[in-house]
Design a protein around this motif. Structure first.
Motif, PDB file in Angstrom:
ATOM      1  N   ARG A 186       0.837  -1.340   0.356  1.00 60.26           N
ATOM      2  CA  ARG A 186      -0.288  -0.170   0.218  1.00 60.26           C
ATOM      3  C   ARG A 186       0.912   1.405  -0.190  1.00 60.26           C
ATOM      4  N   GLU A 187       2.174   1.016   1.036  1.00 54.51           N
ATOM      5  CA  GLU A 187       3.296   2.560   0.448  1.00 54.51           C
ATOM      6  C   GLU A 187       3.985   2.303  -0.748  1.00 54.51           C
ATOM      7  N   GLY A 188       3.166   1.621  -1.742  1.00 54.25           N
ATOM      8  CA  GLY A 188       4.472   1.561  -3.174  1.00 54.25           C
ATOM      9  C   GLY A 188       5.178   0.808  -3.027  1.00 54.25           C
ATOM     10  N   VAL A 189       5.655   0.513  -1.840  1.00 53.44           N
ATOM     11  CA  VAL A 189       6.897  -0.731  -1.965  1.00 53.44           C
ATOM     12  C   VAL A 189       6.170  -1.948  -3.040  1.00 53.44           C
ATOM     13  N   SER A 190       7.205  -2.189  -4.093  1.00 50.30           N
ATOM     14  CA  SER A 190       6.735  -4.363  -4.599  1.00 50.30           C
ATOM     15  C   SER A 190       7.761  -5.086  -3.522  1.00 50.30           C
ATOM     16  N   VAL A 191       7.470  -6.074  -3.374  1.00 49.85           N
ATOM     17  CA  VAL A 191       7.297  -6.819  -2.520  1.00 49.85           C
ATOM     18  C   VAL A 191       7.910  -8.149  -3.163  1.00 49.85           C
ATOM     19  N   ILE A 192       9.174  -8.687  -3.298  1.00 50.38           N
ATOM     20  CA  ILE A 192       9.686 -10.005  -2.862  1.00 50.38           C
ATOM     21  C   ILE A 192       9.809 -10.947  -2.330  1.00 50.38           C
ATOM     22  N   TYR A 193       9.215 -12.258  -2.236  1.00 48.45           N
ATOM     23  CA  TYR A 193       8.719 -12.639  -1.519  1.00 48.45           C
ATOM     24  C   TYR A 193       9.796 -14.223  -1.761  1.00 48.45           C
ATOM     25  N   PRO A 194      10.940 -14.251  -1.630  1.00 48.72           N
ATOM     26  CA  PRO A 194      11.535 -15.882  -2.400  1.00 48.72           C
ATOM     27  C   PRO A 194      10.696 -16.971  -1.304  1.00 48.72           C
ATOM     28  N   GLN A 195      10.327 -17.881  -2.631  1.00 45.37           N
ATOM     29  CA  GLN A 195       9.593 -19.143  -2.128  1.00 45.37           C
ATOM     30  C   GLN A 195      10.535 -20.066  -1.680  1.00 45.37           C
ATOM     31  N   SER A 196      12.142 -19.814  -1.934  1.00 45.23           N
ATOM     32  CA  SER A 196      13.278 -20.547  -1.076  1.00 45.23           C
ATOM     33  C   SER A 196      13.570 -21.122  -0.326  1.00 45.23           C
ATOM     34  N   GLN A 197      12.522 -20.096   0.826  1.00 46.13           N
ATOM     35  CA  GLN A 197      13.152 -19.157   2.332  1.00 46.13           C
ATOM     36  C   GLN A 197      12.346 -20.446   3.210  1.00 46.13           C
ATOM     37  N   THR A 198      13.251 -20.543   4.522  1.00 49.95           N
ATOM     38  CA  THR A 198      13.084 -21.468   5.370  1.00 49.95           C
ATOM     39  C   THR A 198      13.813 -21.258   6.520  1.00 49.95           C
ATOM     40  N   CYS A 199      14.761 -21.079   7.326  1.00 51.41           N
ATOM     41  CA  CYS A 199      14.607 -20.427   8.383  1.00 51.41           C
ATOM     42  C   CYS A 199      15.516 -20.293   9.119  1.00 51.41           C
ATOM     43  N   CYS A 200      16.078 -18.718   9.136  1.00 50.12           N
ATOM     44  CA  CYS A 200      16.858 -17.622  10.078  1.00 50.12           C
ATOM     45  C   CYS A 200      18.357 -18.715  10.375  1.00 50.12           C
ATOM     46  N   GLY A 201      17.884 -19.708  10.867  1.00 48.20           N
ATOM     47  CA  GLY A 201      19.155 -20.211  11.526  1.00 48.20           C
ATOM     48  C   GLY A 201      19.348 -20.219  12.592  1.00 48.20           C
ATOM     49  N   GLN A 202      18.675 -19.181  13.219  1.00 51.84           N
ATOM     50  CA  GLN A 202      18.861 -18.971  14.506  1.00 51.84           C
ATOM     51  C   GLN A 202      18.927 -19.726  15.913  1.00 51.84           C
ATOM     52  N   PRO A 203      17.739 -21.059  15.774  1.00 55.36           N
ATOM     53  CA  PRO A 203      17.781 -22.266  16.746  1.00 55.36           C
ATOM     54  C   PRO A 203      19.154 -22.703  16.984  1.00 55.36           C
ATOM     55  N   ALA A 204      19.058 -23.540  15.737  1.00 55.67           N
ATOM     56  CA  ALA A 204      20.728 -24.007  16.061  1.00 55.67           C
ATOM     57  C   ALA A 204      22.231 -22.684  16.572  1.00 55.67           C
ATOM     58  N   TRP A 205      21.771 -21.845  16.240  1.00 55.19           N
ATOM     59  CA  TRP A 205      23.082 -20.577  16.665  1.00 55.19           C
ATOM     60  C   TRP A 205      22.428 -20.457  17.973  1.00 55.19           C
ATOM     61  N   ASN A 206      21.436 -20.454  18.726  1.00 56.59           N
ATOM     62  CA  ASN A 206      21.528 -20.361  20.411  1.00 56.59           C
ATOM     63  C   ASN A 206      21.769 -21.313  20.825  1.00 56.59           C
ATOM     64  N   SER A 207      21.581 -22.579  20.307  1.00 54.91           N
ATOM     65  CA  SER A 207      21.908 -23.888  20.933  1.00 54.91           C
ATOM     66  C   SER A 207      23.803 -24.596  20.542  1.00 54.91           C
ATOM     67  N   GLY A 208      24.309 -23.977  20.139  1.00 56.07           N
ATOM     68  CA  GLY A 208      25.276 -24.287  19.859  1.00 56.07           C
ATOM     69  C   GLY A 208      25.950 -24.898  18.936  1.00 56.07           C
ATOM     70  N   TYR A 209      24.797 -25.283  17.681  1.00 54.55           N
ATOM     71  CA  TYR A 209      25.219 -26.474  16.393  1.00 54.55           C
ATOM     72  C   TYR A 209      25.284 -25.444  15.294  1.00 54.55           C
ATOM     73  N   ARG A 210      26.642 -24.741  15.479  1.00 55.03           N
ATOM     74  CA  ARG A 210      26.998 -23.598  14.686  1.00 55.03           C
ATOM     75  C   ARG A 210      26.835 -23.783  12.849  1.00 55.03           C
ATOM     76  N   ASP A 211      27.948 -25.679  12.758  1.00 52.04           N
ATOM     77  CA  ASP A 211      27.490 -26.239  11.773  1.00 52.04           C
ATOM     78  C   ASP A 211      26.420 -26.387  11.075  1.00 52.04           C
ATOM     79  N   GLU A 212      25.442 -26.330  12.077  1.00 49.50           N
ATOM     80  CA  GLU A 212      24.017 -26.605  11.751  1.00 49.50           C
ATOM     81  C   GLU A 212      23.889 -24.979  10.751  1.00 49.50           C
ATOM     82  N   ALA A 213      23.295 -24.429  11.827  1.00 47.79           N
ATOM     83  CA  ALA A 213      22.959 -22.796  11.327  1.00 47.79           C
ATOM     84  C   ALA A 213      23.890 -22.153  10.440  1.00 47.79           C
TER      85      ALA A 213
END
Ligand code: SF4
Lengths: 251, 476
Positions: A38-65
């Motif tokens: 509505r503010e005149g900004v067009s929105v691109i939503y990449p359909q391949s997005q899943t999760c930012c990785g935060q749960p693993a990062w906060n749990s110490g699983y850095r490779d997975e994050a």
């Protein structure tokens, strides 16, 4: 804090829905996208997005994050803002990707993406300078400002800036408002007893306001507090700020 | 999975009265701190200065310690180094035996708690009397301090009154704190006069002058360090600062952050034993410098910030987890956020304290109030990684915490692997989330503790991905 890095209103933005909104609160994502458009900004939503990785990062699983975060990086090649309707996930990308990708071959890309990340309410206020007209009936809302918005990104006040534009909305603050609701992602799984005690306390202060609805910029908190209130057989619908704003201002 | 920490927590959460009381006190401490920070900009400047002072001191730790030692020795202070708490205890014992002393009076000191000096000396027939009121109460109750500034934070006034009455039946029962304090003080006076040795902690050691600085509100620290003929000070090696000029800003920030006071009632600056023209003071001053893992921590560029701590307790007072479970549940000398990062580093991940980095929602309240801006959540994150890291992997940093990797559980590691696989395969991810939405009414309603207080979360009817495919937006 002014999180503004682009000087002009961008024509287009990427939108990152977050896994929690994807699965539990799609209306928050839709509301956010409608507001942006509505503010005149067009929105691109990449359909391949899943999760930012935060749960693993906060749990110490850095490779997975790192593996998961790397997949997300590839989705935002254009030099346009990346808007996220969650301070928690925005905080992950903005504040923690630099550490997660330190000394990796794609560190520069990560820094570039991190620099373009906006939490939604900050984007609406600081970049779009959005003006809202309230078309809804009078309602009282209790506001829960997430810890990520308040302390990590310093954008906790944007929620209020937006809500204050809605004349029929009465804003209520719970007692001890700065206290964490006890969700903490995997904390709720690893230390469920403490998490439950904190959630009960938060729900009690939220309920004590007598508000008709619960509003936040983060769905993790909404789920945590809202599900306690529901368990107590109380009616206090929870809404992400984007859903509330869109619902009350759309024609 | 039940661990020592989790059963401590379960026990703590059941004590409703203690919890309610704890909250009241913690809220009061928060309000006091808030009241002491009138000017935001000036306060932030002060924080900048103190952060820099502590960072500089820890960066130059070996040099400053050397400088401190030679200045202190020149002033006549006997400096002892202890690698472990056992060594520190043995040094104390040696001094006691040398003076044929069987009794000492003690000021408040967290390092002495770390050493467990009371129990150690007791096993050698030596009695320790805590002279700080809070510590004295904890000692009477045969407990451990529940807070680093307010040791008896968990005790209500009535409980304290009963405790004191029980131990001193001669005193009339009284619940007025001032009256109680007076009676205790009266009892202590004789002990101070008779004590052959006084033991205290140290807040800061000044390298350029060899001075020990000790702040307190009750005057017992001053008595412990001046009346008995022998004063033993115990402290961690990280308490050193470079200059005397560093002291005023640090003290200012310490007391405001801790209790909201602009200054403590007593500021003791100890330079030497009694000199010929001094009116009081001990004949001997000993300083025991305890390492106990600190120099190992100082060797890591991220973890060393843990050592910047000035033990103000503000992070503890503002921690929502501490507010729920109190100090004893941590099972460590130092509780709260600072304890959750410091104790595992000292004790290693194999100890019960190894679980403490999990005792945080990462809400950031601790870092927000920490006067020297220790990034506690970032250190928690680092420790969580250390705890589950694969030891062999060629990371750019060597494990510095004992027991690194021991927190890695095969099942948990597998779950994260599967999670990562799903989240790196969008097709799979989308199929799974879609499946969850279709099964939304058939998901389990009982999810353990989560659903004991909450309804089970229910997926939406369709995912955002699905909704947006039908909306007119660019999917790139
Ligand atoms: S970590 Fe910071 S807030 Fe906590 S006790 Fe130490 S100096 Fe104070």
């Amino acid at each position: 804090m002014n999180n503004r890095v682009v000087s002009e209103k961008p024509q287009a933005v990427y939108f990152y829905g977050t896994c929690l909104i994807d699965l539990f609160y799609p209306q928050a994502g839709i509301g956010a996208i409608e507001l942006l458009r509505r503010e005149g900004v067009s929105v691109i939503y990449p359909q391949s997005q899943t999760c930012c990785g935060q749960p693993a990062w906060n749990s110490g699983y850095r490779d997975e994050a790192l593996a998961v975060a790397r997949r997300q990086l590839a989705l935002f090649p254009r030099p346009i803002p990346l808007v996220i309707p969650s301070a928690s996930c925005a905080g992950m990308m903005k504040m923690h990707y630099p550490a997660l990708f330190r000394d990796q071959s794609d560190e520069a890309t990560a820094l570039n993406v991190a620099g373009r990340v906006y939490e939604l309410t900050a984007f609406l206020v600081d970049v779009l300078d959005i003006r809202l007209t309230d078309l809804g009936d009078p309602v009282s809302v209790v506001v829960h400002t997430s810890c990520s918005a308040r302390r990590e990104l310093g954008v906790g006040d944007k929620l209020h800036t937006l809500l204050r534009q809605l004349h029929n909305v009465e804003i209520l603050e719970p007692e001890n408002s700065a206290e964490c609701c006890g969700f903490g992602g995997t904390f709720a799984v690893k230390q469920p007893e403490i998490s439950a005690a904190m959630a009960l306390d938060k729900a009690a202060t939220v309920r004590a306001t007598g508000a008709q609805r619960l509003v936040s910029q983060d769905c993790g908190c909404l789920m945590n507090i809202g599900d306690v209130i529901e368990k107590q057989n109380q009616v206090m619908p929870r809404q992400h700020i984007a859903e509330l704003l869109w619902e009350r201002t759309k024609n | 999975m039940s661990t020592e920490f989790r059963s401590n927590v379960a026990h703590a959460l059941k004590q409703d009265a203690v919890q309610t009381h704890l909250r009241t006190v913690v809220d009061r401490l928060r309000a006091h701190r808030q009241g002491a920070l009138s000017d935001d900009a000036a306060f932030e400047q002060l924080r900048n200065r103190c952060e820099a002072i502590r960072a500089d001191a820890i960066r130059r730790l070996p040099d400053l310690l050397e400088q401190f030692e030679s200045n202190a020795q020149r002033n006549g202070i006997q400096v002892h180094w202890a690698e472990t708490t056992l060594q520190a205890n043995q040094i104390v014992l040696g001094i006691m035996q040398q003076h044929r002393a069987t009794f000492l009076v003690k000021g408040k000191s967290m390092v002495s708690e770390e050493m467990g000096v009371n129990a150690f000396l007791q096993s050698h027939g030596i009695d320790c009397l805590e002279t700080d009121l809070g510590e004295f109460i904890v000692q009477l109750a045969d407990e451990k301090p529940a807070h680093i500034i307010v040791p008896a934070i968990h005790k209500k006034r009535r409980e304290i009154a009963r405790l004191i009455h029980g131990h001193f039946p001669g005193l009339p029962y009284n619940e007025d704190i001032e009256t109680l304090a007076q009676s205790v003080r009266h009892f202590m006076r004789d002990k101070f006069r008779a004590a052959p040795v006084g033991l205290t902690g140290v807040n800061f050691m000044v390298a350029e002058t060899g001075t020990l600085c000790l702040v307190e509100n009750e005057g017992n620290g001053r008595l412990c360090s001046t009346l008995p003929p022998v004063h033993i000070a115990v402290t961690g090696i990280e308490k050193v600062i470079a200059r005397l000029d560093d002291l005023p800003p640090l003290l200012n920030l310490l007391t405001r952050s801790a209790t909201g006071q602009p200054i403590t009632a007593y500021v003791n600056m100890i330079n030497s034993p009694r000199r010929p023209d001094d009116k009081d003071g001990p004949d001997e001053v000993h300083l025991i410098l305890l390492d106990n893992g600190r120099s190992r921590i100082a060797g890591d560029p991220e973890l060393l910030e843990t050592l910047h701590c000035i033990r103000c307790g503000a992070c503890i007072n503002h921690c929502p987890v501490y507010r729920q479970i109190g100090g004893h549940a941590y099972g460590t000398v130092i509780p709260g956020p600072i304890g959750a990062i410091l104790e595992p580093q000292k004790q290693g991940f194999n100890a019960a304290a190894g679980e403490l980095p999990q005792a945080s929602t990462l809400c950031g309240a601790c870092a927000e109030v920490c006067p020297v801006r220790i990034p506690i959540p970032a250190i928690i994150n680092r420790l969580r990684w250390e705890s589950v890291r694969k030891n062999q992997q060629s990371q750019n940093s060597r494990p510095v915490v004992p027991g690194a990797g021991s927190g890695r559980k095969p099942l948990e590691a597998l779950i994260w692997k599967i999670w990562a696989w799903c989240c790196t395969h969008p097709g799979i991810y989308n199929r799974l989330t879609k499946l969850a939405t279709r099964l939304r009414n058939r998901l389990p309603a009982d999810m353990g503790v989560w659903t004991a207080v909450r309804k089970a979360p229910k997926p939406a009817q369709a995912t955002l991905h699905e909704h947006l495919r039908t909306m007119n937006i660019d999917h790139e």
